[in-house]
Scaffold this motif. Structure first.
Motif, PDB file in Angstrom:
ATOM      1  N   SER A 138      24.056  -1.033   3.794  1.00 55.86           N
ATOM      2  CA  SER A 138      23.008  -1.502   2.881  1.00 55.86           C
ATOM      3  C   SER A 138      22.755  -0.492   1.761  1.00 55.86           C
ATOM      4  CB  SER A 138      21.698  -1.720   3.648  1.00 55.86           C
ATOM      5  OG  SER A 138      21.082  -0.462   3.929  1.00 55.86           O
ATOM      6  N   GLN A 139      21.880  -0.891   0.867  1.00 55.84           N
ATOM      7  CA  GLN A 139      21.433   0.003  -0.193  1.00 55.84           C
ATOM      8  C   GLN A 139      19.907  -0.003  -0.283  1.00 55.84           C
ATOM      9  OE1 GLN A 139      23.100  -1.328  -3.903  1.00 55.84           O
ATOM     10  NE2 GLN A 139      21.920  -3.215  -3.917  1.00 55.84           N
ATOM     11  N   PHE A 140      19.252  -0.156   0.864  1.00 60.02           N
ATOM     12  CA  PHE A 140      17.797  -0.275   0.868  1.00 60.02           C
ATOM     13  C   PHE A 140      17.103   0.907   0.195  1.00 60.02           C
ATOM     14  CE2 PHE A 140      18.791  -2.887   4.765  1.00 60.02           C
ATOM     15  CZ  PHE A 140      18.602  -4.099   4.130  1.00 60.02           C
ATOM     16  N   ASP A 141      17.609   2.112   0.398  1.00 60.45           N
ATOM     17  CA  ASP A 141      16.948   3.269  -0.211  1.00 60.45           C
ATOM     18  C   ASP A 141      17.113   3.316  -1.730  1.00 60.45           C
ATOM     19  OD1 ASP A 141      15.542   4.395   1.903  1.00 60.45           O
ATOM     20  OD2 ASP A 141      17.239   5.593   2.578  1.00 60.45           O
ATOM     21  N   LEU A 142      18.021   2.493  -2.275  1.00 62.85           N
ATOM     22  CA  LEU A 142      18.186   2.416  -3.728  1.00 62.85           C
ATOM     23  C   LEU A 142      17.298   1.337  -4.348  1.00 62.85           C
ATOM     24  CD1 LEU A 142      22.070   2.759  -3.961  1.00 62.85           C
ATOM     25  CD2 LEU A 142      20.340   4.574  -4.179  1.00 62.85           C
ATOM     26  N   LEU A 143      16.781   0.455  -3.506  1.00 66.26           N
ATOM     27  CA  LEU A 143      15.921  -0.630  -3.979  1.00 66.26           C
ATOM     28  C   LEU A 143      14.464  -0.189  -3.968  1.00 66.26           C
ATOM     29  CD1 LEU A 143      17.546  -3.543  -1.950  1.00 66.26           C
ATOM     30  CD2 LEU A 143      17.964  -2.961  -4.348  1.00 66.26           C
ATOM     31  N   SER A 144      13.661  -0.856  -4.743  1.00 71.77           N
ATOM     32  CA  SER A 144      12.226  -0.551  -4.734  1.00 71.77           C
ATOM     33  C   SER A 144      11.580  -1.187  -3.507  1.00 71.77           C
ATOM     34  CB  SER A 144      11.559  -1.088  -6.004  1.00 71.77           C
ATOM     35  OG  SER A 144      11.540  -2.510  -5.982  1.00 71.77           O
ATOM     36  N   ASN A 145      10.443  -0.659  -3.127  1.00 74.35           N
ATOM     37  CA  ASN A 145       9.677  -1.274  -2.035  1.00 74.35           C
ATOM     38  C   ASN A 145       9.438  -2.751  -2.339  1.00 74.35           C
ATOM     39  OD1 ASN A 145       9.471   1.253  -0.857  1.00 74.35           O
ATOM     40  ND2 ASN A 145       7.336   1.561  -1.421  1.00 74.35           N
ATOM     41  N   LYS A 146       9.101  -3.020  -3.591  1.00 75.83           N
ATOM     42  CA  LYS A 146       8.793  -4.395  -4.001  1.00 75.83           C
ATOM     43  C   LYS A 146       9.989  -5.316  -3.810  1.00 75.83           C
ATOM     44  CE  LYS A 146       7.072  -7.246  -7.735  1.00 75.83           C
ATOM     45  NZ  LYS A 146       6.613  -7.367  -9.083  1.00 75.83           N
ATOM     46  N   GLU A 147      11.185  -4.854  -4.179  1.00 71.46           N
ATOM     47  CA  GLU A 147      12.387  -5.682  -4.036  1.00 71.46           C
ATOM     48  C   GLU A 147      12.673  -6.002  -2.566  1.00 71.46           C
ATOM     49  OE1 GLU A 147      15.337  -4.483  -7.655  1.00 71.46           O
ATOM     50  OE2 GLU A 147      14.799  -2.870  -6.262  1.00 71.46           O
ATOM     51  N   ILE A 148      12.525  -5.008  -1.711  1.00 65.21           N
ATOM     52  CA  ILE A 148      12.779  -5.224  -0.281  1.00 65.21           C
ATOM     53  C   ILE A 148      11.714  -6.142   0.298  1.00 65.21           C
ATOM     54  CG2 ILE A 148      13.070  -4.098   1.966  1.00 65.21           C
ATOM     55  CD1 ILE A 148      13.863  -1.543   0.317  1.00 65.21           C
ATOM     56  N   LEU A 149      10.472  -5.939  -0.110  1.00 65.48           N
ATOM     57  CA  LEU A 149       9.383  -6.790   0.379  1.00 65.48           C
ATOM     58  C   LEU A 149       9.571  -8.233  -0.083  1.00 65.48           C
ATOM     59  CD1 LEU A 149       6.736  -7.052   1.925  1.00 65.48           C
ATOM     60  CD2 LEU A 149       5.533  -6.381  -0.179  1.00 65.48           C
ATOM     61  N   GLU A 150       9.995  -8.440  -1.325  1.00 61.02           N
ATOM     62  CA  GLU A 150      10.238  -9.795  -1.821  1.00 61.02           C
ATOM     63  C   GLU A 150      11.322 -10.490  -1.002  1.00 61.02           C
ATOM     64  OE1 GLU A 150       8.479 -11.656  -4.007  1.00 61.02           O
ATOM     65  OE2 GLU A 150       7.109  -9.952  -3.970  1.00 61.02           O
ATOM     66  N   ASP A 151      12.356  -9.746  -0.613  1.00 57.20           N
ATOM     67  CA  ASP A 151      13.409 -10.320   0.210  1.00 57.20           C
ATOM     68  C   ASP A 151      12.858 -10.692   1.590  1.00 57.20           C
ATOM     69  OD1 ASP A 151      16.097 -11.154   0.638  1.00 57.20           O
ATOM     70  OD2 ASP A 151      16.573  -9.248   1.603  1.00 57.20           O
ATOM     71  N   PHE A 152      12.064  -9.803   2.184  1.00 62.43           N
ATOM     72  CA  PHE A 152      11.446 -10.106   3.475  1.00 62.43           C
ATOM     73  C   PHE A 152      10.590 -11.367   3.371  1.00 62.43           C
ATOM     74  CE2 PHE A 152       7.900  -9.776   6.489  1.00 62.43           C
ATOM     75  CZ  PHE A 152       8.599  -9.771   7.691  1.00 62.43           C
ATOM     76  N   LYS A 153       9.785 -11.456   2.327  1.00 68.22           N
ATOM     77  CA  LYS A 153       8.919 -12.624   2.144  1.00 68.22           C
ATOM     78  C   LYS A 153       9.748 -13.909   2.024  1.00 68.22           C
ATOM     79  CE  LYS A 153       5.787 -11.923  -1.113  1.00 68.22           C
ATOM     80  NZ  LYS A 153       5.080 -11.303  -2.270  1.00 68.22           N
ATOM     81  N   GLY A 210       8.137   5.063   0.814  1.00 68.08           N
ATOM     82  CA  GLY A 210       9.207   4.199   1.301  1.00 68.08           C
ATOM     83  C   GLY A 210      10.436   4.968   1.767  1.00 68.08           C
ATOM     84  N   HIS A 211      10.613   6.179   1.281  1.00 64.31           N
ATOM     85  CA  HIS A 211      11.760   7.011   1.668  1.00 64.31           C
ATOM     86  C   HIS A 211      11.466   7.876   2.891  1.00 64.31           C
ATOM     87  CE1 HIS A 211      14.319   5.996  -1.718  1.00 64.31           C
ATOM     88  NE2 HIS A 211      13.250   6.039  -2.476  1.00 64.31           N
ATOM     89  N   PHE A 212      10.224   7.836   3.373  1.00 59.99           N
ATOM     90  CA  PHE A 212       9.820   8.704   4.485  1.00 59.99           C
ATOM     91  C   PHE A 212      10.560   8.351   5.769  1.00 59.99           C
ATOM     92  CE2 PHE A 212       7.097   9.697   8.133  1.00 59.99           C
ATOM     93  CZ  PHE A 212       6.997  11.061   7.973  1.00 59.99           C
ATOM     94  N   ARG A 213      10.987   9.392   6.474  1.00 61.80           N
ATOM     95  CA  ARG A 213      11.582   9.293   7.809  1.00 61.80           C
ATOM     96  C   ARG A 213      10.789  10.229   8.705  1.00 61.80           C
ATOM     97  NH1 ARG A 213      17.158   7.624   6.988  1.00 61.80           N
ATOM     98  NH2 ARG A 213      17.522   7.493   4.753  1.00 61.80           N
ATOM     99  N   GLY A 225       0.792  -1.225   0.000  1.00 64.87           N
ATOM    100  CA  GLY A 225       0.000   0.000   0.000  1.00 64.87           C
ATOM    101  C   GLY A 225       0.826   1.277   0.000  1.00 64.87           C
ATOM    102  N   LEU A 226       2.147   1.165   0.005  1.00 65.80           N
ATOM    103  CA  LEU A 226       3.016   2.339   0.042  1.00 65.80           C
ATOM    104  C   LEU A 226       3.538   2.687  -1.347  1.00 65.80           C
ATOM    105  CD1 LEU A 226       5.262   1.517   3.148  1.00 65.80           C
ATOM    106  CD2 LEU A 226       3.292   3.058   3.066  1.00 65.80           C
ATOM    107  N   SER A 227       3.639   3.963  -1.613  1.00 59.69           N
ATOM    108  CA  SER A 227       4.286   4.406  -2.838  1.00 59.69           C
ATOM    109  C   SER A 227       5.802   4.375  -2.642  1.00 59.69           C
ATOM    110  CB  SER A 227       3.850   5.840  -3.175  1.00 59.69           C
ATOM    111  OG  SER A 227       4.412   6.751  -2.238  1.00 59.69           O
TER     112      SER A 227
END
Length: 175
Positions: A101-116, A49-52, A43-45
């Motif tokens: 890490s390079q999490f902020d360079l990855l898409s939300n989808k890529e990070i979520l796929e890794d978590f899954k 994902g970059h929000f702090r 549900g996040l754009s």
């Protein structure tokens, strides 16, 4: 059914995580948490994902990356202790992992796929553990811990960070 660990099975700094895990079947709790995290992150754009919520805090992407890194490390600990490996396991500094890490360079989808992927591996690891391994003890980060405590810490850590995302990030993001 995997029983909740008692207080002397893990270091005191993990108490808040273990307390967050509701009574019930741990595998079901892990699966429910996975579904919640998937729904939340889908549900996040990318901008979200970059929000702090503060300049010195991790981004939402970094929080999910941290959750993934920690679960990967804790699952490795679960494997080692559960298999009877008595080699002491080192601690880790989560900030070093974020900085490397390079999490902020990855898409939300890529990070979520890794978590899954990591969560699915955690679930199968727990499912395939023999019944007699849950009270085994090992040393991690200089302290004694049981296999079942590690399993509960994995669940509680994810629940903790999910709550932080909802309460601190999404509340501020939607203002």
């Amino acid at each position: 059914m995997l029983q909740r660990p008692v207080d002397n099975e893990y270091p005191k700094y993990y108490v808040p995580y273990v307390k967050l895990v509701s009574d019930g079947e741990l595998l079901s709790i892990l699966k429910e948490n996975l579904a919640e995290m998937v729904a939340l992150f889908e549900g996040l754009s990318e901008e979200d994902g970059h929000f702090r919520y503060a300049s010195d805090k991790w981004s939402i992407k970094e929080v999910l990356g941290h959750m993934t890194d920690t679960e990967r490390i804790m699952s490795y600990r679960l494997l080692r202790v559960g298999r009877g490996d008595q080699t002491p396991l080192a601690g880790f500094d989560e900030n070093d992992y974020i900085n490397g890490s390079q999490f902020d360079l990855l898409s939300n989808k890529e990070i979520l796929e890794d978590f899954k992927a990591v969560r699915h591996a955690t679930i199968t690891l727990i499912q395939n553990m023999a019944d007699d391994v849950w009270n085994r003890k090992g040393i991690a980060n200089g302290t004694e811990i049981t296999t079942r405590a590690i399993a509960y810490i994995i669940a509680g850590h994810a629940i903790h960070h999910g709550k932080i995302i909802k309460e601190r990030y999404l509340t501020d993001l939607n203002k």
